[in-house]
Design a protein around this motif. Structure first.
Motif, PDB file in Angstrom:
ATOM      1  N   LEU A 200       0.815  -1.207   0.000  1.00  0.00           N
ATOM      2  CA  LEU A 200       0.000   0.000   0.000  1.00  0.00           C
ATOM      3  C   LEU A 200       0.852   1.262   0.000  1.00  0.00           C
ATOM      4  O   LEU A 200       0.538   2.239  -0.666  1.00  0.00           O
ATOM      5  CB  LEU A 200      -0.935   0.001   1.210  1.00  0.00           C
ATOM      6  N   MET A 201       1.949   1.232   0.755  1.00  0.00           N
ATOM      7  CA  MET A 201       2.817   2.410   0.780  1.00  0.00           C
ATOM      8  C   MET A 201       3.366   2.687  -0.609  1.00  0.00           C
ATOM      9  O   MET A 201       3.383   3.827  -1.068  1.00  0.00           O
ATOM     10  CB  MET A 201       3.969   2.206   1.765  1.00  0.00           C
ATOM     11  N   LEU A 202       3.828   1.648  -1.291  1.00  0.00           N
ATOM     12  CA  LEU A 202       4.354   1.824  -2.648  1.00  0.00           C
ATOM     13  C   LEU A 202       3.269   2.346  -3.589  1.00  0.00           C
ATOM     14  O   LEU A 202       3.492   3.278  -4.365  1.00  0.00           O
ATOM     15  CB  LEU A 202       4.914   0.503  -3.182  1.00  0.00           C
ATOM     16  N   ILE A 203       2.086   1.762  -3.503  1.00  0.00           N
ATOM     17  CA  ILE A 203       1.006   2.145  -4.428  1.00  0.00           C
ATOM     18  C   ILE A 203       0.580   3.601  -4.207  1.00  0.00           C
ATOM     19  O   ILE A 203       0.512   4.391  -5.147  1.00  0.00           O
ATOM     20  CB  ILE A 203      -0.206   1.204  -4.273  1.00  0.00           C
ATOM     21  N   PHE A 204       0.336   3.959  -2.943  1.00  0.00           N
ATOM     22  CA  PHE A 204      -0.115   5.329  -2.697  1.00  0.00           C
ATOM     23  C   PHE A 204       0.984   6.349  -2.996  1.00  0.00           C
ATOM     24  O   PHE A 204       0.705   7.438  -3.479  1.00  0.00           O
ATOM     25  CB  PHE A 204      -0.634   5.491  -1.258  1.00  0.00           C
ATOM     26  N   TYR A 205       2.220   5.997  -2.721  1.00  0.00           N
ATOM     27  CA  TYR A 205       3.329   6.895  -3.065  1.00  0.00           C
ATOM     28  C   TYR A 205       3.373   7.094  -4.585  1.00  0.00           C
ATOM     29  O   TYR A 205       3.527   8.222  -5.079  1.00  0.00           O
ATOM     30  CB  TYR A 205       4.642   6.323  -2.539  1.00  0.00           C
ATOM     31  N   GLY A 206       3.192   6.005  -5.318  1.00  0.00           N
ATOM     32  CA  GLY A 206       3.174   6.095  -6.780  1.00  0.00           C
ATOM     33  C   GLY A 206       2.040   6.977  -7.279  1.00  0.00           C
ATOM     34  O   GLY A 206       2.229   7.814  -8.157  1.00  0.00           O
ATOM     35  N   LEU A 207       0.854   6.806  -6.687  1.00  0.00           N
ATOM     36  CA  LEU A 207      -0.286   7.634  -7.091  1.00  0.00           C
ATOM     37  C   LEU A 207      -0.017   9.107  -6.795  1.00  0.00           C
ATOM     38  O   LEU A 207      -0.350   9.981  -7.591  1.00  0.00           O
ATOM     39  CB  LEU A 207      -1.557   7.177  -6.365  1.00  0.00           C
TER      40      LEU A 207
ATOM     41  N   ILE B 273       3.981   2.099  -8.532  1.00  0.00           N
ATOM     42  CA  ILE B 273       2.692   1.390  -8.497  1.00  0.00           C
ATOM     43  C   ILE B 273       2.854  -0.062  -8.935  1.00  0.00           C
ATOM     44  O   ILE B 273       2.333  -0.982  -8.303  1.00  0.00           O
ATOM     45  CB  ILE B 273       1.646   2.110  -9.379  1.00  0.00           C
ATOM     46  N   VAL B 274       3.640  -0.262 -10.006  1.00  0.00           N
ATOM     47  CA  VAL B 274       3.867  -1.629 -10.492  1.00  0.00           C
ATOM     48  C   VAL B 274       4.522  -2.467  -9.388  1.00  0.00           C
ATOM     49  O   VAL B 274       4.073  -3.585  -9.068  1.00  0.00           O
ATOM     50  CB  VAL B 274       4.742  -1.617 -11.768  1.00  0.00           C
ATOM     51  N   LEU B 275       5.555  -1.905  -8.763  1.00  0.00           N
ATOM     52  CA  LEU B 275       6.219  -2.626  -7.669  1.00  0.00           C
ATOM     53  C   LEU B 275       5.244  -2.892  -6.527  1.00  0.00           C
ATOM     54  O   LEU B 275       5.263  -3.964  -5.919  1.00  0.00           O
ATOM     55  CB  LEU B 275       7.414  -1.831  -7.155  1.00  0.00           C
ATOM     56  N   GLY B 276       4.379  -1.896  -6.251  1.00  0.00           N
ATOM     57  CA  GLY B 276       3.388  -2.048  -5.183  1.00  0.00           C
ATOM     58  C   GLY B 276       2.445  -3.205  -5.460  1.00  0.00           C
ATOM     59  O   GLY B 276       2.136  -3.998  -4.567  1.00  0.00           O
ATOM     60  N   LEU B 277       2.020  -3.315  -6.719  1.00  0.00           N
ATOM     61  CA  LEU B 277       1.098  -4.396  -7.075  1.00  0.00           C
ATOM     62  C   LEU B 277       1.792  -5.754  -6.991  1.00  0.00           C
ATOM     63  O   LEU B 277       1.219  -6.727  -6.499  1.00  0.00           O
ATOM     64  CB  LEU B 277       0.531  -4.164  -8.483  1.00  0.00           C
TER      65      LEU B 277
ATOM     66  N   ILE C 191       3.118 -10.815  -3.802  1.00  0.00           N
ATOM     67  CA  ILE C 191       4.083 -11.621  -3.049  1.00  0.00           C
ATOM     68  C   ILE C 191       4.593 -10.831  -1.842  1.00  0.00           C
ATOM     69  O   ILE C 191       5.721 -10.328  -1.855  1.00  0.00           O
ATOM     70  CB  ILE C 191       5.262 -12.085  -3.938  1.00  0.00           C
ATOM     71  N   PRO C 192       3.767 -10.697  -0.795  1.00  0.00           N
ATOM     72  CA  PRO C 192       4.119  -9.850   0.342  1.00  0.00           C
ATOM     73  C   PRO C 192       5.432 -10.263   1.017  1.00  0.00           C
ATOM     74  O   PRO C 192       6.093  -9.437   1.641  1.00  0.00           O
ATOM     75  CB  PRO C 192       2.937 -10.014   1.295  1.00  0.00           C
ATOM     76  N   GLY C 193       5.837 -11.486   0.842  1.00  0.00           N
ATOM     77  CA  GLY C 193       7.074 -11.963   1.460  1.00  0.00           C
ATOM     78  C   GLY C 193       8.301 -11.211   0.976  1.00  0.00           C
ATOM     79  O   GLY C 193       9.314 -11.132   1.673  1.00  0.00           O
ATOM     80  N   PHE C 194       8.216 -10.664  -0.221  1.00  0.00           N
ATOM     81  CA  PHE C 194       9.358  -9.933  -0.772  1.00  0.00           C
ATOM     82  C   PHE C 194       9.253  -8.423  -0.525  1.00  0.00           C
ATOM     83  O   PHE C 194       9.973  -7.653  -1.136  1.00  0.00           O
ATOM     84  CB  PHE C 194       9.485 -10.201  -2.273  1.00  0.00           C
ATOM     85  N   GLY C 195       8.331  -8.049   0.353  1.00  0.00           N
ATOM     86  CA  GLY C 195       8.081  -6.639   0.624  1.00  0.00           C
ATOM     87  C   GLY C 195       9.349  -5.839   0.832  1.00  0.00           C
ATOM     88  O   GLY C 195       9.535  -4.765   0.243  1.00  0.00           O
ATOM     89  N   PHE C 196      10.258  -6.367   1.642  1.00  0.00           N
ATOM     90  CA  PHE C 196      11.486  -5.641   1.948  1.00  0.00           C
ATOM     91  C   PHE C 196      12.281  -5.323   0.676  1.00  0.00           C
ATOM     92  O   PHE C 196      12.705  -4.198   0.448  1.00  0.00           O
ATOM     93  CB  PHE C 196      12.339  -6.460   2.920  1.00  0.00           C
ATOM     94  N   TRP C 197      12.449  -6.329  -0.166  1.00  0.00           N
ATOM     95  CA  TRP C 197      13.268  -6.135  -1.373  1.00  0.00           C
ATOM     96  C   TRP C 197      12.586  -5.223  -2.377  1.00  0.00           C
ATOM     97  O   TRP C 197      13.247  -4.445  -3.064  1.00  0.00           O
ATOM     98  CB  TRP C 197      13.622  -7.487  -2.002  1.00  0.00           C
ATOM     99  N   LEU C 198      11.260  -5.309  -2.437  1.00  0.00           N
ATOM    100  CA  LEU C 198      10.538  -4.413  -3.347  1.00  0.00           C
ATOM    101  C   LEU C 198      10.620  -2.969  -2.857  1.00  0.00           C
ATOM    102  O   LEU C 198      10.678  -2.047  -3.654  1.00  0.00           O
ATOM    103  CB  LEU C 198       9.087  -4.882  -3.501  1.00  0.00           C
TER     104      LEU C 198
ATOM    105  N   VAL D 233      13.239  -1.755  -1.235  1.00  0.00           N
ATOM    106  CA  VAL D 233      14.601  -1.353  -1.597  1.00  0.00           C
ATOM    107  C   VAL D 233      14.623  -0.923  -3.065  1.00  0.00           C
ATOM    108  O   VAL D 233      15.180   0.114  -3.428  1.00  0.00           O
ATOM    109  CB  VAL D 233      15.588  -2.515  -1.360  1.00  0.00           C
ATOM    110  N   LEU D 234      13.935  -1.722  -3.883  1.00  0.00           N
ATOM    111  CA  LEU D 234      13.876  -1.432  -5.308  1.00  0.00           C
ATOM    112  C   LEU D 234      13.114  -0.128  -5.562  1.00  0.00           C
ATOM    113  O   LEU D 234      13.579   0.756  -6.288  1.00  0.00           O
ATOM    114  CB  LEU D 234      13.156  -2.596  -6.003  1.00  0.00           C
ATOM    115  N   GLY D 235      11.948   0.009  -4.934  1.00  0.00           N
ATOM    116  CA  GLY D 235      11.074   1.155  -5.190  1.00  0.00           C
ATOM    117  C   GLY D 235      11.607   2.454  -4.616  1.00  0.00           C
ATOM    118  O   GLY D 235      11.747   3.446  -5.324  1.00  0.00           O
ATOM    119  N   PHE D 236      11.898   2.442  -3.328  1.00  0.00           N
ATOM    120  CA  PHE D 236      12.304   3.692  -2.688  1.00  0.00           C
ATOM    121  C   PHE D 236      13.792   3.979  -2.874  1.00  0.00           C
ATOM    122  O   PHE D 236      14.222   5.122  -2.828  1.00  0.00           O
ATOM    123  CB  PHE D 236      11.932   3.675  -1.203  1.00  0.00           C
ATOM    124  N   GLY D 237      14.579   2.928  -3.073  1.00  0.00           N
ATOM    125  CA  GLY D 237      16.016   3.136  -3.263  1.00  0.00           C
ATOM    126  C   GLY D 237      16.405   3.262  -4.727  1.00  0.00           C
ATOM    127  O   GLY D 237      16.668   4.352  -5.232  1.00  0.00           O
ATOM    128  N   ILE D 238      16.378   2.119  -5.421  1.00  0.00           N
ATOM    129  CA  ILE D 238      16.911   2.067  -6.786  1.00  0.00           C
ATOM    130  C   ILE D 238      16.147   2.983  -7.748  1.00  0.00           C
ATOM    131  O   ILE D 238      16.744   3.745  -8.504  1.00  0.00           O
ATOM    132  CB  ILE D 238      16.888   0.609  -7.333  1.00  0.00           C
TER     133      ILE D 238
END
Lengths: 203, 97
Positions: free
Chosen positions: A135-142, A163-167, A172-179, A181-186
């Motif tokens: 949700l954080m990724l999706i709303f940040y994207g919006l 948003i794509v990363l958020g979806l 796969i919520p288990g990879f939340g941490f890595w997504l 890192v990808l979304g907010f970092g990379i």
């Protein structure tokens, strides 16, 4: 010649339209730095969790509070950096930092972001933790996409990426941490670099 | 010479072009915003605004915010149409040479 005067007129018109409706001094460098802070923050969070005796994150422990503090610090540092660097860039452009175009940018950025923030707080209170990262990724994207109408360039694509990363994260919520890192970092680093070379380096 | 016909005398000035450009992309603009954007004096801006108002290309809306008078300008449908015509004419003129 006459046509030269008209050409200047048209350039002036375009310039005016852009300057008055879009905040053009958003700094690319601040995007890069925000990405780096996010990576450092993620590294610290990772260390905190993997060095704790449990080895994973539970929600009302001491480690959880530290991770939250870590997250808040990353957000704060990113915001402060963005304000400082954009102010410097605005000054160089002879623009005011707090005019109607930057106000509009901030307001339109905050509407989806605050909506998302409140929503996340509500579902956390209902003990539904699983989808928080998504949700954080999706709303940040919006929020980014909404703000993109009032500033220039790639920020729209950054929003779509988040948003794509958020979806994916919702899937796969288990990879939340890595997504994260990808979304907010990379993604921030890529976006900031593109912005920096396209807009900041010109003059 | 159809091209020249569409050049609008009312817009044939830097400041008027600037006013129209700002108003085209914004719902409205305040007097002070316009003044800062175009870096002109009060009197100068006022006279150009008056000229555009006389042609009915812009609307003027006076109101009070607190106790301070505040004037907002917005573009009329006619102004929008005429300005587009004017810019198209300019562009054609340039590309023809």
């Amino acid at each position: 010649m006459e046509s030269k005067k008209y050409l200047e007129d048209i350039t002036e018109i375009k310039n005016m339209m852009n300057r008055s409706s879009r905040f053009i001094s958003l700094s690319g460098l601040s995007g890069i730095l925000a990405g780096i802070y996010a990576l450092i923050g993620a590294f610290i969070a990772y260390k905190l969790v993997s060095n704790s005796h449990r080895g994973y994150l539970i929600l009302d422990g001491h480690i959880f509070r530290l991770v939250m503090l870590d997250l808040a610090l990353v957000a704060l540092a990113s915001i402060v950096t963005a304000i400082l660097l954009s102010t410097a860039k605005a000054k160089k452009n002879g623009e005011k930092i707090w005019d109607s175009s930057s106000k509009r940018l901030v307001i339109n950025f905050l509407i989806p972001l605050i909506t998302g923030g409140i929503y996340i707080l509500i579902i956390l209170n209902q003990q539904k933790y699983g989808q928080t990262a998504a949700l954080m990724l999706i709303f940040y994207g919006l929020a980014l996409i909404n703000a993109s109408k009032y500033t220039l360039g790639y920020i729209r694509y950054l929003g779509i990426g988040e948003i794509v990363l958020g979806l994916i994260c919702a899937f796969i919520p288990g990879f939340g941490f890595w997504l994260w890192v990808l979304g907010f970092g990379i993604l921030h680093i890529i976006y900031g670099t593109l912005m920096h070379f396209k807009y900041d380096r010109k003059k | 010479m159809g091209i020249i016909n569409n050049i609008n005398k009312a817009f044939d000035h830097r400041i008027r072009l600037g006013i129209m450009a700002v108003l085209m992309v914004n719902e409205y603009a305040e007097f002070n915003t316009l003044k800062e954007m175009l870096s002109v004096t009060d009197g100068n801006l006022a006279s150009h605004l008056k000229a555009l108002e006389k042609e009915e290309y812009i609307n003027i809306q006076k109101q009070f915010i607190g106790r301070k008078p505040n004037t907002r300008y917005s573009v009329t449908t006619l102004g929008r149409k005429e300005f587009k015509k004017h810019i198209d004419a300019l562009e054609k003129l340039i590309s023809n040479k």
